[in-house]
Write an enzyme that holds these catalytic residues in place. Structure first.
Site, PDB file in Angstrom:
ATOM      1  N   THR A 240      38.559  35.980  42.932  1.00  0.00           N
ATOM      2  CA  THR A 240      38.942  35.373  41.392  1.00  0.00           C
ATOM      3  C   THR A 240      37.767  35.344  40.805  1.00  0.00           C
ATOM      4  OG1 THR A 240      39.898  33.648  40.361  1.00  0.00           O
ATOM      5  CG2 THR A 240      38.179  32.736  41.968  1.00  0.00           C
ATOM      6  N   GLN A 262      36.917  27.750  39.369  1.00  0.00           N
ATOM      7  CA  GLN A 262      37.227  29.002  39.939  1.00  0.00           C
ATOM      8  C   GLN A 262      36.011  29.517  41.062  1.00  0.00           C
ATOM      9  OE1 GLN A 262      40.202  30.625  39.530  1.00  0.00           O
ATOM     10  NE2 GLN A 262      40.392  28.815  38.730  1.00  0.00           N
ATOM     11  N   HIS A 265      36.820  28.753  44.894  1.00  0.00           N
ATOM     12  CA  HIS A 265      37.617  29.712  45.705  1.00  0.00           C
ATOM     13  C   HIS A 265      36.802  30.195  46.788  1.00  0.00           C
ATOM     14  CE1 HIS A 265      41.556  29.313  43.949  1.00  0.00           C
ATOM     15  NE2 HIS A 265      41.165  29.256  42.773  1.00  0.00           N
ATOM     16  N   GLU A 332      39.987  38.603  34.913  1.00  0.00           N
ATOM     17  CA  GLU A 332      41.341  37.905  35.496  1.00  0.00           C
ATOM     18  C   GLU A 332      41.929  36.893  34.798  1.00  0.00           C
ATOM     19  OE1 GLU A 332      42.917  36.087  39.786  1.00  0.00           O
ATOM     20  OE2 GLU A 332      40.912  36.160  39.374  1.00  0.00           O
ATOM     21  N   HIS A 333      41.078  35.793  34.445  1.00  0.00           N
ATOM     22  CA  HIS A 333      41.407  34.659  33.749  1.00  0.00           C
ATOM     23  C   HIS A 333      40.379  34.612  32.399  1.00  0.00           C
ATOM     24  CE1 HIS A 333      42.203  33.275  38.119  1.00  0.00           C
ATOM     25  NE2 HIS A 333      43.402  33.023  37.358  1.00  0.00           N
ATOM     26  N   ASP A 366      47.208  28.199  37.308  1.00  0.00           N
ATOM     27  CA  ASP A 366      47.221  28.377  38.861  1.00  0.00           C
ATOM     28  C   ASP A 366      48.447  27.630  39.597  1.00  0.00           C
ATOM     29  OD1 ASP A 366      44.687  29.855  38.987  1.00  0.00           O
ATOM     30  OD2 ASP A 366      43.456  28.035  39.527  1.00  0.00           O
ATOM     31  N   GLU A 420      56.698  78.633  29.232  1.00  0.00           N
ATOM     32  CA  GLU A 420      55.688  78.179  30.208  1.00  0.00           C
ATOM     33  C   GLU A 420      55.902  79.068  31.376  1.00  0.00           C
ATOM     34  OE1 GLU A 420      57.140  74.130  31.241  1.00  0.00           O
ATOM     35  OE2 GLU A 420      56.119  73.389  29.388  1.00  0.00           O
ATOM     36  N   HIS A 425      63.964  78.318  35.287  1.00  0.00           N
ATOM     37  CA  HIS A 425      64.258  77.012  34.534  1.00  0.00           C
ATOM     38  C   HIS A 425      65.301  77.308  33.413  1.00  0.00           C
ATOM     39  CE1 HIS A 425      61.192  74.989  36.360  1.00  0.00           C
ATOM     40  NE2 HIS A 425      61.174  73.916  35.678  1.00  0.00           N
TER      41      HIS A 425
END
Length: 440
Positions: A240, A262, A265, A332-333, A366, A420, A425
């Site tokens: 985290t 945090q 963790h 992340e946060h 969270d 192309e 095609h």
């Protein structure tokens, strides 16, 4: 305890902030790939037997099966603390409010008379949901994985969480209870890279999945990167991170508490403060020292996390520079604790989730803000999103043209095919008009 990086004055790069200037973990996902590769290959070839061996090697438990018995799920819910159950139920309720609004609807566009393109949104058929369970127990991650998958109407889902010695080789009972509360009956006692490999390749007990989601440690993130392509992934949600962009108006007590929240963790967790206030930086440093003296997990998690290369205080000359730093960091946060916080937050481009002002701490997200806490880490927020209902949906274009509508556009199709150098095609269009296209 926490280092400083001074980017004030001439130290601020004139051509933009390089991520290499900012705090980052010494061990990154790329470096972990070669460690998880043999583990994933072993699970691919030996299946359940490999998972049982890794449970003993990494988790210190002896198990004879990986799938959790149904009665263990039922018992865990029956024995769950009523207060914890009530908190989980409220977390689920709020998550459903937010994620229920994310469900996309099919849309048809009439391009020309007789020619339509419909975008259908189809859920992934089967998903594997990873819930960490090493140093801590995360029933909240069950909620964050399962609710969006259910709201997307995924047909089949399985949860994996590491086996726990204390609980006879089963995942933590609170995790099992959360699964039962949400109606998930397929749960496996498997953790780390080996759990991701189980989902990707399948075993005697577990059918392979199309997609794997959920947060985890560096080894889980590395396995997701390694196996991406065989499976879809949400993002690399590894150890985290929190970044706080703050000015002199921020309360150092709040900032320090959020950084610590945090850091507890994981020793690889990242905690970064970006500020233009030296006074705030000094006050936060003092608060970190004071607050960790009154909390748990200091020696094994918080202290190494805050003192590691992945954490630090970044000094800048103003909030404009601060925004450049946090966008380069792509946390992340990201908390915004500044004057006019909402206006500053609106200018952020790269973050997994943004928390505005003094009363929206990451801890709220969270558990019970209604947002999702499965978010990209390691700078991946510059290109990846957090987990949502859309994560489990695939857009399929359905093209429906009449003969007349095709005839109208056919000359352009043939022209572009020839440009192309792909004549077949053009021939595929001509074949529908006896090899003659009006206007060609």
């Amino acid at each position: 305890m926490i280092s400083r990086i001074d980017l004030r004055g001439d130290a601020f790069p004139a051509d933009g902030v390089d991520r290499a200037l900012l705090p980052r973990a010494e061990l990154d996902v790329e470096a972990a790939l070669e460690t998880v590769r043999p583990i994933c290959e072993d699970v691919k070839h030996r299946g359940t037997a490999a998972l049982i061996d890794y449970a003993e090697k990494f988790d210190g438990v002896t198990i004879d099966r990986v799938r959790v018995p149904a009665e263990a799920l039922t018992r865990s819910l029956e024995e769950l603390d009523p207060k914890v159950r009530a908190a989980l139920e409220e977390s689920v309720r709020r998550a459903r409010l937010v994620h229920g609004e994310q469900r996309r609807t099919d849309h048809t566009t009439q391009v020309v008379p007789g020619g339509t393109v419909t975008e259908r949104w189809v859920p992934v058929e089967r998903v594997g949901l990873y819930v960490p369970g090493g140093r801590s127990v995360y029933p909240s991650s069950v909620v964050m994985n399962v609710v969006p998958a259910q709201e997307a109407e995924v047909g089949s889902m399985a949860v994996a969480s590491p086996p726990q010695k204390e609980f006879g080789g089963l995942p933590h009972p609170t995790i099992l209870a959360a699964c039962a509360l949400l109606g998930v009956d397929e749960v496996y006692a498997a953790g780390g890279a080996q759990a991701v490999a189980m989902f990707a390749y399948g075993t005697e007990e577990c059918r392979p999945v199309s997609m794997v989601t959920g947060p985890g440690n560096i080894w889980v993130a590395a396995a997701k990167r390694l196996l991406k392509g065989r499976i879809g992934i949400d993002a690399e949600a590894g150890p985290t991170e929190i970044a706080v962009l703050a000015d002199a108006t921020a309360d150092p007590v709040h900032v320090a508490a959020d950084l610590i929240s945090q850091a507890e963790h994981d020793p690889l967790a990242a905690a970064v403060l970006v500020t233009d206030s030296v006074d705030l930086a000094e006050s936060v440093e003092k608060e970190l020292e004071r607050q960790i003296g009154a909390t748990k997990h200091v020696e094994d998690r918080i202290a190494p996390a805050l003192s590691g290369r992945q954490s630090g205080i970044v000094l800048v000359d103003g909030i404009e520079q601060g925004l450049q730093v946090v966008d380069a960091y792509a946390a992340e946060h990201l908390e915004i604790q500044t004057a006019n916080a909402a206006a500053v937050a609106a200018r952020v481009r790269n973050a997994g989730a943004v928390f505005v002002g003094a009363y929206a701490p990451v801890s709220l997200g969270d558990y019970a803000a209604g947002s999702n806490h499965v978010l990209p880490t390691g700078g991946c927020a510059c290109h990846s999103s957090g987990l949502s209902v859309q994560s489990f949906l695939r857009g399929i274009h359905v093209v429906d043209y009449t003969r007349e509508a095709l005839a109208e556009i056919a000359p352009h199709v043939v022209t572009l095919a020839d440009a192309e150098d792909l004549p077949a095609h053009g021939a595929a269009v001509r074949a529908r008009f006896d090899w003659t296209v009006p206007g060609s």
